[in-house]
Design an enzyme around this catalytic site. Structure first.
Site, mmCIF file in Angstrom:
data_model
loop_
_atom_site.group_PDB
_atom_site.id
_atom_site.type_symbol
_atom_site.label_atom_id
_atom_site.label_comp_id
_atom_site.label_asym_id
_atom_site.label_seq_id
_atom_site.Cartn_x
_atom_site.Cartn_y
_atom_site.Cartn_z
ATOM 1 N N HIS A 69 0.839 -1.202 0.000
ATOM 2 C CA HIS A 69 0.000 0.000 0.000
ATOM 3 C C HIS A 69 0.868 1.244 0.000
ATOM 4 O O HIS A 69 1.766 1.381 0.836
ATOM 5 C CB HIS A 69 -0.934 0.015 1.223
ATOM 6 C CG HIS A 69 -1.928 1.131 1.170
ATOM 7 N ND1 HIS A 69 -2.115 2.021 2.200
ATOM 8 C CD2 HIS A 69 -2.788 1.508 0.195
ATOM 9 C CE1 HIS A 69 -3.054 2.894 1.858
ATOM 10 N NE2 HIS A 69 -3.475 2.602 0.651
ATOM 11 N N HIS A 70 0.634 2.129 -0.962
ATOM 12 C CA HIS A 70 1.343 3.403 -1.065
ATOM 13 C C HIS A 70 0.335 4.541 -1.069
ATOM 14 O O HIS A 70 -0.082 4.999 -2.133
ATOM 15 C CB HIS A 70 2.156 3.460 -2.364
ATOM 16 C CG HIS A 70 3.447 2.714 -2.308
ATOM 17 N ND1 HIS A 70 4.286 2.603 -3.407
ATOM 18 C CD2 HIS A 70 4.060 2.050 -1.296
ATOM 19 C CE1 HIS A 70 5.361 1.899 -3.066
ATOM 20 N NE2 HIS A 70 5.253 1.536 -1.792
ATOM 21 N N GLU A 71 -0.088 4.987 0.085
ATOM 22 C CA GLU A 71 -0.926 6.198 0.147
ATOM 23 C C GLU A 71 0.020 7.396 0.071
ATOM 24 O O GLU A 71 1.002 7.463 0.821
ATOM 25 C CB GLU A 71 -1.739 6.231 1.437
ATOM 26 C CG GLU A 71 -2.520 7.513 1.676
ATOM 27 C CD GLU A 71 -3.505 7.832 0.556
ATOM 28 O OE1 GLU A 71 -4.409 7.042 0.335
ATOM 29 O OE2 GLU A 71 -3.339 8.895 -0.102
ATOM 30 N N HIS A 115 -5.987 4.168 -6.368
ATOM 31 C CA HIS A 115 -7.151 4.861 -5.797
ATOM 32 C C HIS A 115 -6.957 6.364 -5.944
ATOM 33 O O HIS A 115 -5.835 6.839 -6.059
ATOM 34 C CB HIS A 115 -7.365 4.459 -4.340
ATOM 35 C CG HIS A 115 -8.088 3.141 -4.246
ATOM 36 N ND1 HIS A 115 -9.208 2.956 -3.502
ATOM 37 C CD2 HIS A 115 -7.843 1.963 -4.872
ATOM 38 C CE1 HIS A 115 -9.632 1.711 -3.650
ATOM 39 N NE2 HIS A 115 -8.812 1.083 -4.465
ATOM 40 N N GLU A 116 -8.073 7.086 -5.989
ATOM 41 C CA GLU A 116 -8.061 8.506 -6.369
ATOM 42 C C GLU A 116 -7.200 8.645 -7.626
ATOM 43 O O GLU A 116 -6.224 9.425 -7.672
ATOM 44 C CB GLU A 116 -7.534 9.417 -5.246
ATOM 45 C CG GLU A 116 -8.335 9.376 -3.985
ATOM 46 C CD GLU A 116 -8.029 8.140 -3.138
ATOM 47 O OE1 GLU A 116 -6.871 7.720 -3.116
ATOM 48 O OE2 GLU A 116 -8.953 7.586 -2.518
ATOM 49 N N GLU A 145 -16.402 2.455 0.481
ATOM 50 C CA GLU A 145 -16.010 3.202 1.682
ATOM 51 C C GLU A 145 -17.014 4.288 2.065
ATOM 52 O O GLU A 145 -17.162 4.607 3.245
ATOM 53 C CB GLU A 145 -14.616 3.803 1.488
ATOM 54 C CG GLU A 145 -14.535 4.769 0.324
ATOM 55 C CD GLU A 145 -13.116 5.004 -0.167
ATOM 56 O OE1 GLU A 145 -12.260 4.144 0.071
ATOM 57 O OE2 GLU A 145 -12.874 6.038 -0.802
HETATM 58 C C1 NOJ Z 1 -8.945 6.222 0.135
HETATM 59 C C2 NOJ Z 1 -9.018 4.888 -0.523
HETATM 60 O O1 NOJ Z 1 -10.045 4.831 -1.461
HETATM 61 C C3 NOJ Z 1 -9.210 3.862 0.555
HETATM 62 O O2 NOJ Z 1 -9.405 2.598 -0.016
HETATM 63 C C4 NOJ Z 1 -8.029 3.886 1.470
HETATM 64 O O3 NOJ Z 1 -8.281 3.010 2.521
HETATM 65 C C5 NOJ Z 1 -7.793 5.270 2.040
HETATM 66 N N1 NOJ Z 1 -7.793 6.239 1.008
HETATM 67 C C6 NOJ Z 1 -6.478 5.363 2.773
HETATM 68 O O4 NOJ Z 1 -5.424 5.165 1.880
#
Ligand code: NOJ
Length: 687
Positions: free
Chosen positions: A388-390, A468-469, A493
Site C-alpha cells: 500500500h502506497h498512500e 485509488h483517487e 467506503e
Molecule cells: C482512500 C481509498 O479509497 C481507501 O481505499 C483507502 O483506505 C484510504 N484512502 C487510505 O489510503
C-alpha cells in the site's frame, strides 16, 4: 479561396471513387468535405468546412443526426488559434479488422474492426500550419483525435484549451458527475436533462428519446490533460482541458497525438457496456510477457479502519500490527484468497496525512509491523501480501521515494500495490523544476504523466498497480497490463463514512457510466450491510454477492471483516467461488441507474456466473440461459433475495440459497427485492 473550392470538388470526386458516401448532411452544414461509414454502414461521420475554413464533424446513425455540426480546433497560448482557414490537403481511407488476446479482462478475445479516415489539413497563408485529424468509425461508436506533425511553424505546442464540440441533436437525458470540483471523481452520479449539465467528468452517458445511448469519453490519455465536458448552451458541450497550475493546459513538442475523443453508441444501455471501443483505441501491450500480473481476490486490513474499529496510525488501535495481519493471512489461506492488503503499515499516518503536510515513508514500517517476517509467513501459506502506497496527494514526496518503495516490495516478493492520492481536487503537490513544489489537479497533464510513470516504473519491478483517487481510466490497461484496476468513483467506503452513503441506484449507475472506462476496485461483499456505528447500507445481501459479477475488476476485494464472513457462511460461499478473470461477458438486461444483469464465463473452467442488481424498485427479470453450452447440463447455485428482503428494513439479510439443475433451453425468473439482487453460479455438470 479558389484553390480551396477546387480542392473540395476534387475531393468529392475522389471520395466517390473511393466509395465514400457524402452522407446525409443537415441544414447547418457548410461545405461537406468527406464522410465515412462504419463497417456495418449504420453509423456515418461527415466532415464539413465553413466558408472561412472552420472544420466541423457530424454524426448520423440509421440516417438520424445524433451529433450536429460540431467544431474542431484549439486555442494556443504561444500562437494564434488553430481553428479556421483550413483546407484539405489529403485524405486517406483504410479498414482494419483483427482480433487480439487479452492477458486478463472481461473477455479473452477482442475484435477490433473499424474504418479509418485521415484528413491532412493546412491553414492558409500566412500560417501554413498542418494538422491531421483521424476518425475511426466502429459499429459501436467513433473515436477521433488530432495529430500534430512536426513543423517549424508549430514545434512547441502550448494549448490553453480545445475547441472540440459535441453538439447533441436529439433531446437527451444525461447521467453525469461534476468535473473540476473538490471531490474529483467521487461525486454521486446525477440524472438530468442534458441541457442541465454544467461541467461533467467522463464517461458521461446520455439517452435520446428513441432509446439510443451515447457515452462520451476519451481513450489513450497520455501526456495530456484529462477532458471535462462543459455545457456551452442548449445541448452543446465543449471539451475543457484540466488546467495546469503553471502554464498552458498542454505543453508538448510536435510530433504528438491527442487522446481519442470517443462516442460509444448503442441501441440500449446493455449495448454500451458490451463495447470494446476504448480498449481498441489503445496501443497493444508494450510490456511483453506479463505472466507476472495476477488477477486475484483479496481481503485486507481495511474495512476495520473505515469502521473506526482500528487506526492507520500508530497507537493502541493500530490495525497493521503483526498479530492482526497474521490473522488475515491465516483466514486468506484457509478460505482460498490470494492476497492480503495491509494499509497503515508505513510511517506517516500520524497527524494530518493529506496534502502539504503528507510526509509518508514508503520504506519504513511501523515498529509493530514485521514486514519481512509477515511477507515470509504469507508466502509459506501461499498468500501474497498486497502493498500500500498512500501518498496523501503529495506526488513530489512519492516520486522522490517511488523507486525505493518498489524495490523494497519487490525484494520481499510483493508483486502488487494499491496506491492512493487522497486530496481535494486541484491540491495535489507536484515537484517544480527548481526543487520547489506547486499545487495542481491530479487530472492535469502532469498528473497523467505521474500516474503512468508510476505504472511504468512498477512494471520494471514486475509489480501491478491498483490506483485509488486515480486519473480516469482510458483503456491504458491494454498497453500496460500491470495497471490492474483503480477506483475513480465512489466506492464502498462511502457506505462506512456516510455524508452521504451511496444511493440505492449507485451500482446500476456505475455499470453504464464509470464502468465503461474499465475495471473498478469497488470493494464489495459487506455482508453485515452496516457502516460506521451499524448504519445500514442501501443493499440486500444478494446484491452484495451480485456486485462481484456486475462491477468488474480483475483484483476484487472481499471487503468485510473476518467475523462477518464467519457469521454468514452460506453467502460467503459465493464470494469464495466467484472468479475475477473472464473468458466472456454478456449484458443480459440493463437500464442506466435502474438495473443490470451480467453473465460472465470463467476463464479457467466451463462455469458461468450471473449477477443481477436493481435500484430501489423490486423487479422480476426473465433470464434466458441460452448463453450456456446447449449440450451440457448445469447445477445452478442460486443466491436470491428472500421473500421479505428489502434494503429499507430489518429483513435486508433475508437470502435464499438453493440449487437447481438447468440447461440452456431454460429460463429463470430473477426476483429482485427493492435494493436487491441475485447471484448465480452455473456449474457445468455433464453432457
Ligand atoms: C482512500 C481509498 O479509497 C481507501 O481505499 C483507502 O483506505 C484510504 N484512502 C487510505 O489510503
Amino acid at each position: 479561396m479558389k484553390s480551396f473550392s477546387i480542392k473540395i470538388r476534387l475531393l468529392r470526386v475522389s471520395s466517390l471513387l473511393l466509395g465514400l458516401s457524402l452522407g446525409n448532411i443537415s441544414a447547418w452544414a457548410d461545405e461537406t468535405l468527406t464522410s465515412i461509414t462504419s463497417p456495418n454502414q449504420l453509423l456515418n461521420v461527415a466532415v464539413q468546412a465553413a466558408g472561412d475554413g472552420r472544420l466541423s464533424y457530424t454524426v448520423t446513425r440509421r440516417g438520424k443526426t445524433l451529433i450536429a455540426p460540431s467544431r474542431l480546433g484549439f486555442l494556443l497560448t504561444n500562437a494564434p488559434q488553430l481553428d479556421a482557414g483550413f483546407k484539405l490537403e489529403k485524405q486517406s481511407l483504410s479498414e482494419h479488422d483483427d482480433t487480439w488476446e487479452q492477458p486478463w479482462g472481461e473477455r479473452h478475445f477482442v475484435r477490433n474492426h473499424y474504418k479509418e479516415l485521415r484528413l491532412d489539413v493546412v491553414q492558409k497563408p500566412p500560417f501554413d500550419r498542418h494538422l491531421t485529424i483521424v476518425f475511426r468509425v466502429f459499429d459501436d461508436g467513433i473515436g477521433f483525435r488530432y495529430e500534430f506533425p512536426d513543423q517549424a511553424q508549430l514545434h512547441e505546442v502550448k494549448i490553453s484549451d480545445e475547441l472540440t464540440e459535441f453538439v447533441v441533436a436529439p433531446a437527451a437525458t444525461a447521467w453525469w458527475q461534476q468535473g473540476g470540483e473538490v471531490w474529483a471523481l467521487e461525486y454521486p452520479i446525477q440524472k438530468t436533462a442534458l441541457s442541465e449539465v454544467g461541467m461533467a467528468n467522463t464517461p458521461m452517458t446520455i439517452r435520446t428519446a428513441d432509446g439510443t445511448h451515447i457515452a462520451f469519453h476519451e481513450a489513450a490519455l497520455i501526456d495530456y490533460p484529462s477532458m471535462w465536458l462543459r455545457k456551452v448552451t442548449g445541448q452543446k458541450l465543449r471539451a475543457h482541458l484540466t488546467p495546469s497550475a503553471t502554464g498552458p493546459a498542454v505543453e508538448r513538442q510536435a510530433p504528438f497525438n491527442t487522446p481519442w475523443r470517443t462516442l460509444q453508441i448503442a441501441d440500449n444501455a446493455a449495448g454500451l457496456y458490451m463495447s470494446d471501443l476504448i480498449l481498441n483505441l489503445n496501443e497493444p501491450n508494450k510490456l511483453g510477457d506479463v505472466s507476472w500480473v495476477h488477477p486475484a481476490k483479496y481481503i485486507g486490513v481495511w474495512w476495520e479502519m473505515h469502521l473506526e474499529k482500528s487506526t492507520w496510525g500508530a497507537g493502541p488501535k493500530h490495525g497493521a500490527n503483526t498479530a492482526n495481519v497474521k490473522r488475515y493471512i491465516d483466514f486468506a489461506a484457509k478460505q482460498g484468497f490470494q492476497g492480503v492488503l495491509v494499509e497503515g503499515w508505513n510511517q506517516g499516518w500520524d497527524g494530518n496525512w493529506v496534502g502539504a503536510e503528507a510526509n509518508f515513508s514508503f520504506t519504513k514500517p511501523y515498529p509493530d509491523f514485521d514486514l519481512p517476517g509477515l511477507s515470509a509467513y504469507a508466502k509459506e501459506k501461499g498468500v501474497n501480501l498486497i502493498g500500500h502506497h498512500e501518498t496523501g496527494g503529495h506526488i513530489a514526496n512519492y516520486e522522490a521515494q517511488m523507486d525505493a518503495g518498489y524495490q523494497l516490495y519487490a525484494s520481499l516478493g510483493i508483486n502488487s500495490i494499491k496506491s492512493g492520492y487522497v486530496t481535494d481536487g486541484g491540491t495535489a503537490i507536484f515537484p517544480s523544476a527548481n526543487g520547489q513544489h506547486h499545487f495542481g489537479y491530479t487530472d492535469s497533464q502532469e498528473g497523467t504523466r505521474h500516474y503512468l510513470k508510476a505504472v511504468q516504473e512498477a512494471a520494471r519491478y514486475h509489480i501491478a498497480i491498483d490506483t485509488h483517487e486515480p486519473i480516469k481510466d482510458t483503456g491504458l490497461r491494454r498497453t500496460y497490463p500491470n495497471w490492474l484496476s483503480r477506483e475513480g468513483a465512489r466506492g464502498m467506503e462511502y457506505n462506512a463514512w456516510g455524508n452521504p452513503i451511496n444511493s440505492v441506484e449507485h451500482e446500476a449507475n456505475l455499470v453504464f457510466t464509470r464502468m465503461l472506462s474499465g475495471p473498478m476496485d469497488y470493494t464489495p461483499g459487506i455482508l453485515s450491510l452496516e457502516g460506521v456505528k451499524g448504519r445500514p447500507i442501501n443493499s440486500t445481501v444478494a446484491k452484495q454477492l451480485a456486485s462481484f459479477v456486475v462491477i468488474y475488476s480483475p483484483v476484487m476485494m472481499a471487503a468485510d471483516l473476518i467475523e462477518n464472513y464467519e457469521k454468514f457462511p452460506g453467502a460467503f460461499q459465493f464470494i469464495k467461488d466467484v472468479p475475477t478473470d473472464w473468458a466472456d461477458t454478456r449484458v443480459l438486461h440493463g437500464a442506466v441507474g435502474e438495473y443490470a444483469t451480467i453473465a460472465r464465463k470463467d476463464l479457467h473452467s466451463n462455469d458461468w456466473y450471473v449477477g443481477a442488481i436493481t435500484d430501489g424498485k423490486a423487479r422480476t427479470l426473465d433470464l434466458a440461459l441460452d448463453f450456456l453450452d446447449p449440450d451440457k447440463t448445469y447445477v445452478a447455485e442460486i443466491y436470491r433475495d428472500g421473500k421479505q428482503a428489502d434494503y429499507r428494513n430489518a429483513h435486508r439479510h433475508d437470502i435464499i440459497i438453493e440449487k437447481k439443475i438447468v440447461t440452456a433451453k431454460q429460463h429463470l425468473s430473477l426476483q429482485l427485492a427493492p435494493g436487491g439482487g441475485q447471484a448465480i453460479r452455473l456449474k457445468q455438470s455433464g453432457g
